[in-house]
Design an enzyme around this catalytic site. Structure first.
Site, short mmCIF file in Angstrom:
data_model
loop_
_atom_site.label_atom_id
_atom_site.label_comp_id
_atom_site.label_asym_id
_atom_site.label_seq_id
_atom_site.Cartn_x
_atom_site.Cartn_y
_atom_site.Cartn_z
N CYS A 113 -8.53 -4.91 17.28
CA CYS A 113 -8.36 -6.03 16.32
C CYS A 113 -7.26 -6.95 16.50
CB CYS A 113 -7.55 -5.18 15.58
SG CYS A 113 -9.00 -4.02 14.44
N HIS A 250 -4.71 -10.25 10.33
CA HIS A 250 -5.52 -8.80 10.57
C HIS A 250 -5.92 -8.32 8.91
CE1 HIS A 250 -7.82 -6.38 11.99
NE2 HIS A 250 -7.11 -5.36 11.80
N ASN A 280 -11.59 -3.68 7.28
CA ASN A 280 -11.35 -4.34 8.09
C ASN A 280 -12.40 -4.55 9.09
OD1 ASN A 280 -10.52 -3.77 10.56
ND2 ASN A 280 -9.18 -2.90 10.80
O1 UT7 Z 1 -7.10 -2.78 12.73
C1 UT7 Z 1 -6.15 -1.24 13.42
C2 UT7 Z 1 -5.22 -0.81 12.68
N1 UT7 Z 1 -5.81 0.21 11.33
C3 UT7 Z 1 -4.66 0.03 10.68
O2 UT7 Z 1 -3.82 -0.78 10.27
C4 UT7 Z 1 -4.59 1.21 9.90
C5 UT7 Z 1 -3.60 1.82 9.88
N2 UT7 Z 1 -3.25 3.04 8.60
C6 UT7 Z 1 -3.85 2.93 7.14
O3 UT7 Z 1 -4.73 2.07 6.50
C7 UT7 Z 1 -4.01 3.89 6.24
O4 UT7 Z 1 -3.17 4.81 7.17
C8 UT7 Z 1 -5.09 4.83 5.99
C9 UT7 Z 1 -5.26 4.14 5.07
C10 UT7 Z 1 -6.00 5.20 6.75
C11 UT7 Z 1 -4.75 6.57 5.26
O5 UT7 Z 1 -4.00 5.83 4.36
P1 UT7 Z 1 -2.78 7.01 4.21
O6 UT7 Z 1 -1.65 6.32 2.99
O7 UT7 Z 1 -1.70 7.17 5.25
O8 UT7 Z 1 -3.42 8.77 4.20
P2 UT7 Z 1 -3.24 9.53 4.68
O9 UT7 Z 1 -4.36 9.26 6.30
O10 UT7 Z 1 -2.05 10.46 4.67
O11 UT7 Z 1 -3.81 11.18 3.91
C12 UT7 Z 1 -3.49 10.68 2.61
C13 UT7 Z 1 -4.73 12.31 1.90
C14 UT7 Z 1 -4.88 13.60 2.85
O12 UT7 Z 1 -5.17 14.48 2.13
P3 UT7 Z 1 -3.53 15.53 1.54
O13 UT7 Z 1 -3.82 15.57 2.98
O14 UT7 Z 1 -2.95 14.73 1.81
O15 UT7 Z 1 -4.75 16.50 0.80
C15 UT7 Z 1 -6.43 12.87 3.35
O16 UT7 Z 1 -7.00 13.64 3.58
O17 UT7 Z 1 -5.91 11.31 1.51
C16 UT7 Z 1 -7.25 12.24 2.36
N3 UT7 Z 1 -7.85 10.89 2.16
C17 UT7 Z 1 -8.80 11.43 1.79
N4 UT7 Z 1 -9.37 10.72 0.34
C18 UT7 Z 1 -10.24 10.29 0.35
C19 UT7 Z 1 -8.40 9.96 4.06
N5 UT7 Z 1 -9.39 9.77 3.74
C20 UT7 Z 1 -9.72 9.53 2.36
C21 UT7 Z 1 -10.86 9.25 1.37
N6 UT7 Z 1 -10.93 9.59 0.21
N7 UT7 Z 1 -11.27 8.47 1.94
#
Ligand code: UT7
Length: 323
Positions: A113, A250, A280
């Site tokens: 990225c 980005h 992304n």
């Molecule tokens: O380009 C490369 C650089 N990449 C990035 O910059 C990405 C950086 N990270 C992010 O943008 C975020 O961390 C994400 C968007 C990937 C995830 O957001 P988050 O607020 O960090 O969520 P999380 O991973 O902590 O997940 C929270 C909850 C989890 O459930 P529990 O454990 O709280 O019950 C996940 O299982 O959301 C759940 N979850 C989803 N739910 C519905 C994870 N993916 C999904 C989904 N739909 N697609």
């Protein structure tokens, strides 16, 4: 003093659009979750038989047309991609042949990225030391091909696309008022491999593999590293956040972008946001965002642009450009 001046830009997105609602019929997710956590509403997905080089060539041709530059004038193509057509040769050489460019050099840069920032800095250096005078810098990806479509934590986040700029050597005064690229700052930290990588490759598994990410960890690094690198590049150019006209970041997550904008004291109207429409697109996301704000007239000649990005490696960087 030689400056690399951006003559124009171009973009290409595959025809097929997949909305969050459509994804919610395939994996356990919802439009609400995706929009709230990332700002993404839809993404473009390449058709069968449509490769990274095809997207790149279309974006490149549009950048050449917008710049009034012919392919025969080019002596360099630097293509940022983590999803090449083949393991080798460089996808850039496919683009070179498709454009009808027969001289100079063409190669790929792999910094995921951050690839567009890295490629811009490589092309800028080659122009400044006289190796090239007219260059295409392209970011092009087909991330849909390396997604695990059963992993809701990653498959909802990415899309396909390409963006390109044409650089030309021009004489500048050596001040921050010159048009062109003013400064870069690049970093990587290989210790962070395990939080964002693809679990395959020709040497390790003989397979292509799928993208694996610990989103929360990447998020934390992104917030800290973006704040530091934008400060670093401004200092290098002797400028301050108050000098920035446009942040062209980005496009991974609206919350990360908003955080960087706030740290710089920029009003939201000065931040180019395309993550809602493109998701992304890795190395393509910065030139796609740039093209959108140039083509609709927001970015004007003389504006100071701050480009920044972070991704797998981890690798990150920022560039300052006087449009
Ligand atoms: O380009 C490369 C650089 N990449 C990035 O910059 C990405 C950086 N990270 C992010 O943008 C975020 O961390 C994400 C968007 C990937 C995830 O957001 P988050 O607020 O960090 O969520 P999380 O991973 O902590 O997940 C929270 C909850 C989890 O459930 P529990 O454990 O709280 O019950 C996940 O299982 O959301 C759940 N979850 C989803 N739910 C519905 C994870 N993916 C999904 C989904 N739909 N697609």
């Amino acid at each position: 003093m030689i400056r690399s001046v951006i003559q124009g830009c171009g973009a290409y997105l595959p025809e097929k659009i997949v909305t969050n609602a459509e994804l919610a019929t395939k994996v356990e997710t919802s439009d609400e979750w995706i929009q709230q956590r990332t700002g993404i509403r839809q993404r473009h997905i390449a058709a069968d038989g449509e490769f990274t080089s095809h997207l790149a060539t279309k974006a490149a041709q549009r950048a050449l047309d917008a710049s009034g530059v012919k392919a025969s004038d080019l002596d360099l193509i630097v293509l940022a991609t983590a999803t090449p057509d083949e393991t080798f040769p460089a996808t850039a050489t496919r683009v070179q042949a498709a454009l009808g460019m027969t001289r100079g050099s063409a190669f790929d840069v792999q910094a995921v990225c951050a690839g567009f920032i890295y490629s811009l800095s490589v092309a800028d250096s080659m122009i400044k030391n006289g190796i090239a005078s007219t260059a295409l810098v392209i970011g092009a990806e087909t991330f849909s091909r390396i997604l695990d479509w059963n992993d809701r934590g990653t498959c909802v986040l990415f899309g396909d696309g390409a963006g390109a700029v044409v650089l030309k050597a021009e004489q500048g005064q050596g001040t921050s008022h010159d048009r062109g690229i003013l400064a870069h700052a690049l970093h990587s930290d290989g210790r962070q491999h395990d939080i964002l990588y693809v679990d395959g490759g020709p040497s390790s598994t003989r397979t292509t593999g799928y993208l694996r990410m610990e989103g929360k960890e990447v998020f934390k690094h992104a917030v800290v590293n973006m704040a530091a690198v934008v400060g670093e590049v401004l200092e290098k150019a002797g400028l301050t956040p108050a000098d920035i006209d446009w942040l062209v970041p980005h496009q991974a997550n609206k919350r990360i972008i908003d955080g960087t904008g706030r740290k710089l004291g920029l009003p939201p109207g000065r931040v180019v946001l395309t993550v809602d429409k493109h998701a992304n697109t890795s190395a393509a996301s910065i030139p796609l965002a740039l093209e959108s704000a140039v083509s609709d007239g927001r970015i004007k000649r003389g504006d100071l642009l701050l480009l920044e990005g972070i991704g797998g490696g981890l690798a990150w960087g920022a560039s300052l450009v006087r449009w």
